[in-house]
Design an enzyme around this catalytic site. Structure first.
Site, PDB file in Angstrom:
ATOM      1  N   GLU A  89      40.912  35.492  53.157  1.00 47.41           N
ATOM      2  CA  GLU A  89      39.649  35.548  52.429  1.00 47.41           C
ATOM      3  C   GLU A  89      39.709  34.667  51.190  1.00 47.41           C
ATOM      4  OE1 GLU A  89      37.637  39.833  53.567  1.00 47.41           O
ATOM      5  OE2 GLU A  89      38.905  39.761  51.787  1.00 47.41           O
ATOM      6  N   CYS A 116      45.992  48.162  45.309  1.00 45.52           N
ATOM      7  CA  CYS A 116      45.381  46.918  45.783  1.00 45.52           C
ATOM      8  C   CYS A 116      45.183  46.912  47.290  1.00 45.52           C
ATOM      9  CB  CYS A 116      46.285  45.746  45.363  1.00 45.52           C
ATOM     10  SG  CYS A 116      45.698  44.116  45.875  1.00 45.52           S
ATOM     11  N   GLY A 156      48.162  37.673  48.454  1.00 47.86           N
ATOM     12  CA  GLY A 156      49.508  37.132  48.361  1.00 47.86           C
ATOM     13  C   GLY A 156      49.986  36.970  46.932  1.00 47.86           C
ATOM     14  N   SER A 188      48.201  33.412  38.930  1.00 50.39           N
ATOM     15  CA  SER A 188      48.537  34.795  38.590  1.00 50.39           C
ATOM     16  C   SER A 188      49.772  35.241  39.359  1.00 50.39           C
ATOM     17  CB  SER A 188      47.357  35.713  38.936  1.00 50.39           C
ATOM     18  OG  SER A 188      47.700  37.069  38.732  1.00 50.39           O
ATOM     19  N   CYS A 330      38.307  41.973  42.139  1.00 49.36           N
ATOM     20  CA  CYS A 330      39.757  41.990  41.947  1.00 49.36           C
ATOM     21  C   CYS A 330      40.382  43.185  42.666  1.00 49.36           C
ATOM     22  CB  CYS A 330      40.067  42.054  40.454  1.00 49.36           C
ATOM     23  SG  CYS A 330      41.808  42.003  40.079  1.00 49.36           S
TER      24      CYS A 330
END
Length: 338
Positions: A89, A116, A156, A188, A330
């Site tokens: 995505e 997450c 990832g 990040s 997020c």
């Protein structure tokens, strides 16, 4: 092999080794990164024998659009299929200052953060630099507008795919490539300490963000199993090392979860951990995930946490969320084909 996997220098070497002129590399990159052609046959001023050579050795089309969702706020989430059928995505966000894309670096994720959605996906493989670049190119084509900001924050852990990440950053920043300014790019990491230190010596102007999410090991280990390998003290040490080498401000990413890491006591502990460092804290409202037991911090608690940091001279922002209604915010990416 994708043509995007080659650096400009590697393309020059390929051309010279096949008895073609060096300047052809600039022409080919102009077609790929400026005109964004999707076939070598569209390269009209390239000799036929070179077109055939490129066609024989490389592919241009890296991704196939499977599905797209558009949020009420204009955020675009694209589900792409790779050549081997794996799904990833990519998210496009619209801002008053330009278009920003959040790219994925792996199929799945080994980090496994408990809050997450991406952490629910076991890592299948790394993406190549070309597959990361192609997300920007294909999304630009789909949008019909230029993308001028990049955040490497999709599915990832970027520093778990370090070499391909560095290759990607070189091409995305190259004036002959996508020509996106280094200071318009943010990478990040969940806190892979040795790679943070290695990255400090790359001489890049690319922004660095660290996912901290807690000021102590008890809470951070609950949220991020990587904390067992690289505890808070070591992550803070790596940040200090990076700051000492680069003198560039670091973003601290901090997801606010109700009753866990959003209290005044925790805020004051975070102040103590970060005091004196050239950082700012990006406070992120938690986006709830079906498999996780957590809930979003209450608005009054988020505001109080922010006020506490600012009162103690820790610069902070409270992020305006985008794409929440299409699971594009997020922590919500999971390569889901609905």
């Amino acid at each position: 092999m994708l043509i995007y996997d080659l650096t400009h220098e590697e393309l020059v070497d390929f051309l010279l080794s096949n008895n073609h002129k060096k300047y052809r590399a600039n022409q080919i990159w102009q077609y790929l990164y400026k005109q964004k052609v999707q076939s070598f046959k569209e390269m009209l001023n390239i000799p036929n024998d070179l077109v055939e050579l490129l066609d024989k050795n490389f592919k241009v089309q890296a991704l196939e659009l499977v599905l797209k969702h558009v949020s009420q706020d204009g955020t675009l989430k694209c589900l792409y299929s790779l050549h081997d059928g794996h799904l990833i995505e990519t998210v496009l966000m619209k801002h008053h200052y330009g278009n920003s894309v959040c790219v994925t670096t792996q199929v799945g994720c080994n980090i496994g953060c408990s809050f997450c959605a991406s952490g629910q996906l076991k890592k299948k493989r790394d993406l190549t630099a070309g597959e990361i670049l192609a997300q920007i190119i294909q999304t630009e084509i789909l949008l019909g507008e230029r993308i001028s900001y990049v955040v490497v924050m999709g599915i990832g852990e970027p520093f778990d795919n370090y070499d391909e990440l560095m290759h990607f950053l070189k091409t995305v920043n190259d004036p002959k490539g996508l020509e996106i300014g280094a200071r318009h790019i943010t990478v990040s990491t969940s806190g892979i300490v040795p790679k943070i230190k290695e990255y400090a010596h790359m001489g890049l102007q690319v922004n660095l963000a660290i996912s901290l999410h807690a000021p102590n090991n008890k809470i951070r280990t609950q949220l991020m199993k990587i904390n067992q390998r690289y505890p808070v003290e070591e992550v803070i040490g790596a940040i200090k090392y990076y700051l000492g080498v680069t003198n560039r401000r670091v973003t601290i990413e901090y997801i606010l979860i109700d009753g866990l890491n959003d209290t005044e006591e925790v805020a004051l502990e975070l102040v103590k951990v970060l005091r004196g460092l050239n950082v700012y804290v990006n406070l992120i409202p938690y986006n709830e995930v079906l498999e996780a037991p957590y809930q979003r911090s209450k608005p009054e608690n988020m505001n109080h946490f922010y006020d506490t940091l600012m009162k103690h001279n820790i610069q902070a922002t409270l992020r305006k969320e985008q794409g929440h209604d299409i699971n594009a915010a997020c922590g919500q990416l999971r390569s889901q084909h609905i």
